[in-house]
Design an enzyme around this catalytic site. Structure first.
Site, PDB file in Angstrom:
ATOM      1  N   ALA A 105       0.859  -1.190   0.000  1.00 27.04           N
ATOM      2  CA  ALA A 105       0.000   0.000   0.000  1.00 27.04           C
ATOM      3  C   ALA A 105       0.890   1.234   0.000  1.00 27.04           C
ATOM      4  CB  ALA A 105      -0.910   0.004   1.208  1.00 27.04           C
ATOM      5  N   PHE A 106       0.327   2.357  -0.410  1.00 23.98           N
ATOM      6  CA  PHE A 106       1.175   3.529  -0.615  1.00 23.98           C
ATOM      7  C   PHE A 106       1.772   4.063   0.676  1.00 23.98           C
ATOM      8  CE2 PHE A 106      -0.700   7.357   1.054  1.00 23.98           C
ATOM      9  CZ  PHE A 106      -2.022   7.023   1.292  1.00 23.98           C
ATOM     10  N   LYS A 107       1.205   3.697   1.817  1.00 24.37           N
ATOM     11  CA  LYS A 107       1.693   4.270   3.071  1.00 24.37           C
ATOM     12  C   LYS A 107       3.087   3.787   3.453  1.00 24.37           C
ATOM     13  CE  LYS A 107      -2.859   5.313   4.917  1.00 24.37           C
ATOM     14  NZ  LYS A 107      -3.700   4.694   3.865  1.00 24.37           N
ATOM     15  N   ASP A 108       3.604   2.788   2.747  1.00 24.50           N
ATOM     16  CA  ASP A 108       4.956   2.293   3.022  1.00 24.50           C
ATOM     17  C   ASP A 108       6.004   3.402   2.942  1.00 24.50           C
ATOM     18  OD1 ASP A 108       4.534  -0.442   3.561  1.00 24.50           O
ATOM     19  OD2 ASP A 108       4.356  -0.896   1.428  1.00 24.50           O
ATOM     20  N   ALA A 111       5.807   5.810   5.954  1.00 28.91           N
ATOM     21  CA  ALA A 111       6.135   5.113   7.200  1.00 28.91           C
ATOM     22  C   ALA A 111       7.616   4.785   7.276  1.00 28.91           C
ATOM     23  CB  ALA A 111       5.306   3.839   7.306  1.00 28.91           C
TER      24      ALA A 111
END
Ligand SMILES: *Cc1c(COP(=O)(O)O)cnc(C)c1O
Length: 451
Positions: A105-108, A111
């Site tokens: 997911a793009f939040k990698d 984060a």
């Protein structure tokens, strides 16, 4: 660089403080005092640069005053150990695939960047501390990251921080409201990651986290910080994507009319961190004509664009559950960025809102017509371009998660058997461990005090 609070009542902070605190004392969100525009020749030659090279230039404009060049370069290069390609779906519609990181997911990206930057500051604190005094009892203590998730944030943050020394992560998630595949990505890790299963909805998780940051007793007991998209170290690096998208589009469509005038960026949005980063990129000079914020049935921002009134509502549960947000945190940043002007905001950004039935229909139509498998979040973005693109425009929507993350739904809607990538399969083999919690802040506080 100095950071001020969107509520205007907290003291100005430096990057170190903004990253460690997450939220300002007055509950506002930190904003950089200046946004540096990037030079024209950077944009002229951008298609010849790699994703990492592009990202380092962008990161340097935001963080270069506060982090040594070598350290910043290493943080950027370590964070971006994977690509985010642009793929043509049909006609003048392209997708920016943001799901090639460890948790799909793009939040990698945000984060991983934040974990590394926070570790950089903690190490600095510790070395300063050992050089100077022993007066502050909290300086050498472990840092505790609290993160509320509606699904993908938890897995990206937990994996971004996994095994990072000196940091413990608590992931709060709404019981029964994240997909089994999402859940196993933060409940099976162990080590420095604790999963907390809250009997409530996402907004309850977010309220518990916000209250914890405001609680004096708790903050004396332990060092707390946030990894939600409110943290500048998480949301700003997402600007990298949009520079990369522009670079790849420039290469792909060099035969078309100049992109500077016709590129439309469409972002499936929940807490509005991702699109807010795109808007910061625009403020740095990125030539994007306009933006579309694609929503599911949670239509708060869409309504704001129509009426000029921002009216938060309780979130509704939808197929695109990572966007089930009833009071998008980063609205405050967007509002601030454009001087609280509804006119400026609505002339640059338009909105779209889709029901679950429309999301299903979009996924089916796109698959039949093009063979491309959308996940329910990306489906909102794709449809917003189908509905909103002018004939002379070229549109790029973000595909924010791999369809296999929502396998049960996608298989059911499309009547197919989506392949599960190996790195996702590995999570599913671990054992689930989580701590049950009520949505009552007193219980959560008691639990943290006993840690
Ligand atoms: C988090 C998330 C979104 C929404 O992003 P925001 O930055 O909160 O607007 C969209 N799609 C997926 C798959 C997500 O995980």
């Amino acid at each position: 660089m100095k950071y001020y609070s969107t509520n205007g009542k907290a003291p100005i902070a430096d990057l170190h403080k903004a990253v460690v605190k997450g939220l300002a004392e007055d509950r506002g969100l930190y904003m950089p005092e200046r946004i540096k525009t990037l030079p024209k020749d950077f944009f002229e030659n951008i298609d010849k640069l790699s994703f990492q090279e592009i990202a380092y230039t962008v990161a340097d404009a935001f963080f270069g005053e506060d982090v040594e060049a070598d350290a910043l370069k290493k943080i950027v290069y370590d964070t971006l150990s994977f690509d985010c390609p642009v793929v043509k779906v049909k006609d003048n519609i392209y997708t920016l695939e943001l799901f090639h990181g460890p948790t799909l997911a793009f939040k990698d990206v945000g984060a991983r960047f934040m974990a590394r930057l926070l570790q950089y500051f903690i190490r600095k604190e510790q070395s300063d501390h050992s050089l100077t005094s022993h007066l502050s009892p909290l300086t050498s203590q472990e840092v505790n990251v609290l993160v509320a998730t509606s699904g993908d944030t938890g897995s990206a943050v937990a994996n971004g921080f996994l095994g990072v020394e000196g940091i413990h992560v608590y992931v709060l998630y709404p019981k029964g409201k994240v997909s089994p595949i999402q859940e196993c990505q933060f409940t099976t890790l162990g080590q420095n990651i604790t999963a907390i299963e809250v009997d409530g909805v996402f907004d309850d998780c977010q309220a518990l986290v916000k209250n914890a940051f405001m609680d004096t007793e708790l903050n004396q007991h332990m060092k707390l910080t946030s990894a939600n998209s409110i943290n500048v170290a998480r949301f700003l690096p997402q600007a990298f994507y949009y520079f990369n998208a522009y670079a790849r589009m420039k290469a792909l469509t060099s035969h078309l009319s100049p992109l500077t005038s016709n590129l439309v960026m469409c972002v499936p949005s929940g807490n509005f961190g991702n699109i807010c980063a795109a808007l910061f990129g625009h403020a740095q000079g990125l030539p994007i004509k306009r933006f579309i914020a694609a929503n599911n049935a949670n239509d708060i921002f869409y309504n704001y664009l129509q009426t000029g009134r921002y009216e938060p509502k309780p979130s509704k549960q939808t197929l695109a559950n990572a966007m089930d947000v009833g009071d998008p945190s980063n609205f405050a940043r967007i509002y601030d960025l454009y001087g609280k002007s509804h006119e400026r905001i609505s002339s640059l950004i338009s909105g779209a809102t889709y029901s679950d039935d429309q999301i299903r229909e979009t996924m089916r139509q796109c698959y039949e017509e093009t063979g491309y498998i959308l996940d329910p979040h990306g489906a909102c973005g794709y449809q917003a371009l189908v509905d909103g693109l002018q004939p002379n425009e070229v549109g790029v929507f973000c595909e924010t998660a791999h369809p296999a993350k929502f396998k049960e739904k996608v298989d059911d809607i499309l009547g197919i058997d989506v392949d599960i990538p190996a790195r996702l399969r590995a999570f599913m083999e671990g054992e689930k461990q989580s701590t049950p919690m009520t949505k009552d802040f007193a219980d959560f506080k008691q639990y943290l005090l006993s840690q």
